[in-house]
Design a protein around this motif. Sequence first.
Motif, PDB file in Angstrom:
ATOM      1  N   GLY A 107      24.845  53.298  46.048  1.00 35.31           N
ATOM      2  CA  GLY A 107      25.780  54.186  45.831  1.00 35.31           C
ATOM      3  C   GLY A 107      25.922  55.521  46.392  1.00 35.31           C
ATOM      4  O   GLY A 107      24.796  56.025  46.530  1.00 35.31           O
ATOM      5  N   GLY A 108      26.748  56.459  45.790  1.00 30.92           N
ATOM      6  CA  GLY A 108      26.712  57.721  46.184  1.00 30.92           C
ATOM      7  C   GLY A 108      27.960  58.520  45.801  1.00 30.92           C
ATOM      8  O   GLY A 108      28.932  57.854  45.128  1.00 30.92           O
ATOM      9  N   LEU A 109      28.080  59.833  46.065  1.00 27.53           N
ATOM     10  CA  LEU A 109      29.118  60.791  45.881  1.00 27.53           C
ATOM     11  C   LEU A 109      29.945  60.747  46.966  1.00 27.53           C
ATOM     12  O   LEU A 109      29.486  61.273  48.180  1.00 27.53           O
ATOM     13  N   LEU A 110      31.392  60.673  46.647  1.00 28.67           N
ATOM     14  CA  LEU A 110      32.282  60.847  47.899  1.00 28.67           C
ATOM     15  C   LEU A 110      32.613  62.330  47.827  1.00 28.67           C
ATOM     16  O   LEU A 110      33.249  62.777  48.832  1.00 28.67           O
ATOM     17  N   GLY A 111      32.655  63.150  46.679  1.00 26.18           N
ATOM     18  CA  GLY A 111      33.010  64.331  46.768  1.00 26.18           C
ATOM     19  C   GLY A 111      33.895  64.950  45.791  1.00 26.18           C
ATOM     20  O   GLY A 111      33.575  65.595  45.014  1.00 26.18           O
ATOM     21  N   ALA A 112      35.092  64.789  46.053  1.00 25.06           N
ATOM     22  CA  ALA A 112      36.491  65.549  45.634  1.00 25.06           C
ATOM     23  C   ALA A 112      36.457  65.152  44.256  1.00 25.06           C
ATOM     24  O   ALA A 112      36.130  63.910  43.457  1.00 25.06           O
ATOM     25  N   ALA A 113      37.075  66.177  43.437  1.00 26.36           N
ATOM     26  CA  ALA A 113      37.460  66.104  41.903  1.00 26.36           C
ATOM     27  C   ALA A 113      38.867  65.270  42.118  1.00 26.36           C
ATOM     28  O   ALA A 113      39.493  65.949  43.022  1.00 26.36           O
ATOM     29  N   VAL A 114      39.188  64.280  41.458  1.00 30.28           N
ATOM     30  CA  VAL A 114      40.238  63.470  41.548  1.00 30.28           C
ATOM     31  C   VAL A 114      41.193  63.591  40.145  1.00 30.28           C
ATOM     32  O   VAL A 114      40.688  63.814  39.226  1.00 30.28           O
ATOM     33  N   LEU A 115      42.268  63.424  40.637  1.00 30.45           N
ATOM     34  CA  LEU A 115      43.464  62.965  39.387  1.00 30.45           C
ATOM     35  C   LEU A 115      43.679  61.409  39.120  1.00 30.45           C
ATOM     36  O   LEU A 115      43.927  61.040  40.087  1.00 30.45           O
ATOM     37  N   GLY A 116      43.901  60.897  38.243  1.00 32.85           N
ATOM     38  CA  GLY A 116      44.131  59.598  37.914  1.00 32.85           C
ATOM     39  C   GLY A 116      42.819  58.696  38.194  1.00 32.85           C
ATOM     40  O   GLY A 116      41.785  59.018  38.232  1.00 32.85           O
ATOM     41  N   ARG A 117      43.305  57.460  38.269  1.00 36.66           N
ATOM     42  CA  ARG A 117      42.232  56.381  38.771  1.00 36.66           C
ATOM     43  C   ARG A 117      42.421  56.086  40.013  1.00 36.66           C
ATOM     44  O   ARG A 117      43.637  55.757  40.627  1.00 36.66           O
ATOM     45  N   PRO A 118      41.285  55.886  40.788  1.00 40.28           N
ATOM     46  CA  PRO A 118      41.278  55.574  42.317  1.00 40.28           C
ATOM     47  C   PRO A 118      41.616  54.065  42.477  1.00 40.28           C
ATOM     48  O   PRO A 118      41.711  53.385  41.443  1.00 40.28           O
ATOM     49  N   LEU A 119      41.895  53.761  43.571  1.00 41.13           N
ATOM     50  CA  LEU A 119      42.226  52.129  44.044  1.00 41.13           C
ATOM     51  C   LEU A 119      41.290  51.753  44.830  1.00 41.13           C
ATOM     52  O   LEU A 119      40.498  52.584  45.732  1.00 41.13           O
ATOM     53  N   VAL A 120      40.737  50.340  44.885  1.00 42.43           N
ATOM     54  CA  VAL A 120      39.719  50.008  45.970  1.00 42.43           C
ATOM     55  C   VAL A 120      40.255  48.570  46.227  1.00 42.43           C
ATOM     56  O   VAL A 120      40.919  47.880  45.530  1.00 42.43           O
ATOM     57  N   ALA A 121      40.089  48.524  47.179  1.00 38.89           N
ATOM     58  CA  ALA A 121      40.239  47.261  48.326  1.00 38.89           C
ATOM     59  C   ALA A 121      39.060  46.980  49.352  1.00 38.89           C
ATOM     60  O   ALA A 121      38.284  47.771  49.709  1.00 38.89           O
TER      61      ALA A 121
END
Length: 394
Positions: A107-121
């Motif tokens: 695993g790791g850090l992608l970096g940015a502070a984000v809003l809401g929930r990410p999506l994954v596919a």
Amino acid sequence: GEATQRGVAEDIDVVAGATTAVAVDLGQAPPPGCTTDTPPRAGDGCCPAGKTHQDDPDCCQPGTLRSNDLGVEGRDAAFAADAHGGIFVAYLDADRRLRWLAQPGKGGLLGAAVLGRPLVAITPAGAPVIVYLEREKRELHVAVGKGGPDYSWDDVVVDTLQSSTFQGSIAVTADGSVHLAYLSGAPPAQARYATNRGGTWSAVALAMKTTIAGDKLRLAAGPKTVHLCHVTVSAATLEHGTIHPTEGLKLQTLAHDETDLFDCQIAVDATENPHILVSPYQGIVSYGAQSKGSSRGRAGGEVKWSWRKLTTYTTARGARVVGGALHLAANRGTLGIWHGWASLSDLQWQELKLMNVVSLPFAFDVDASGMAHALSTAKPTAPGALTHHRHCTR
């Protein structure tokens, strides 16, 4: 048959009148999609040659539920199951920075502070895709992983939103194209669609009914066509749409008997037929499919739908079609979250409980073998332990 003594650990004294029972393993058939010569791979649910689930803890016995702590704490987690039964997770840490986790433990850090929930596919080629809304500039990013398990990321901006949070859905078609649907702006919000089909990213507005906070917009991919369901809470309307590469968006408002719609979930089978689960605020889940007949139920250009109540489920949390079976994750009131599955040919439902608590964050997927996966978070509104649950259905 012939009885054979396999060994006794010790003599045991039993109380007079006690009873005993015996069970016999009648075979070592692997889970669906697996063969006895499947190469070993941790976590994929397939029994390698000469092994059974008793020998290998990573070999999931059909009909059982296995849960394991992923060893990280996060919030707003999302995941996707890959073709081998592994999972890829995106989640936020305590500072709302975006992190990723690939089984078994990279695993790791992608970096940015984000809003809401990410999506994954995950694409058909096995590449993980993470979609997120960056907090400062409100830019919508799509990051595609390369060279796993220590991934590097191709990260592109596909749109800029006028939103203080992010609510969206993702689907990937068989050609590897990524499709996004999401809401932008304060209520009334604009429904938007973005895709890289054709090789470059484009984003456009969808001509849909006015949306407000609380409305739901879900995508699912068929072999060629992307399908969506859209719930408008204020008007209690339900729409089904298709986005075809040459025909564009086609929408149909679906008749139903609910007056307080809350959510919808959608899945598409191998023949491009959509299956929709509709949840009211109060009541039970309804299942809808296009009526059988010529041209998949078309009569005078209108597609006919048939509906039935799924009397044990109160809120649908996810839907997938794999191998001719419809899978769902749903609340049963306050009795927990359950995995239900049924063949599309007869809709005779079977089920197994995934979780006891319905109020915790939860995500659901089914891999190509028919194994169901769920991801839960130990705390409802703060970073908590992430747990992966998997259920072999056969």
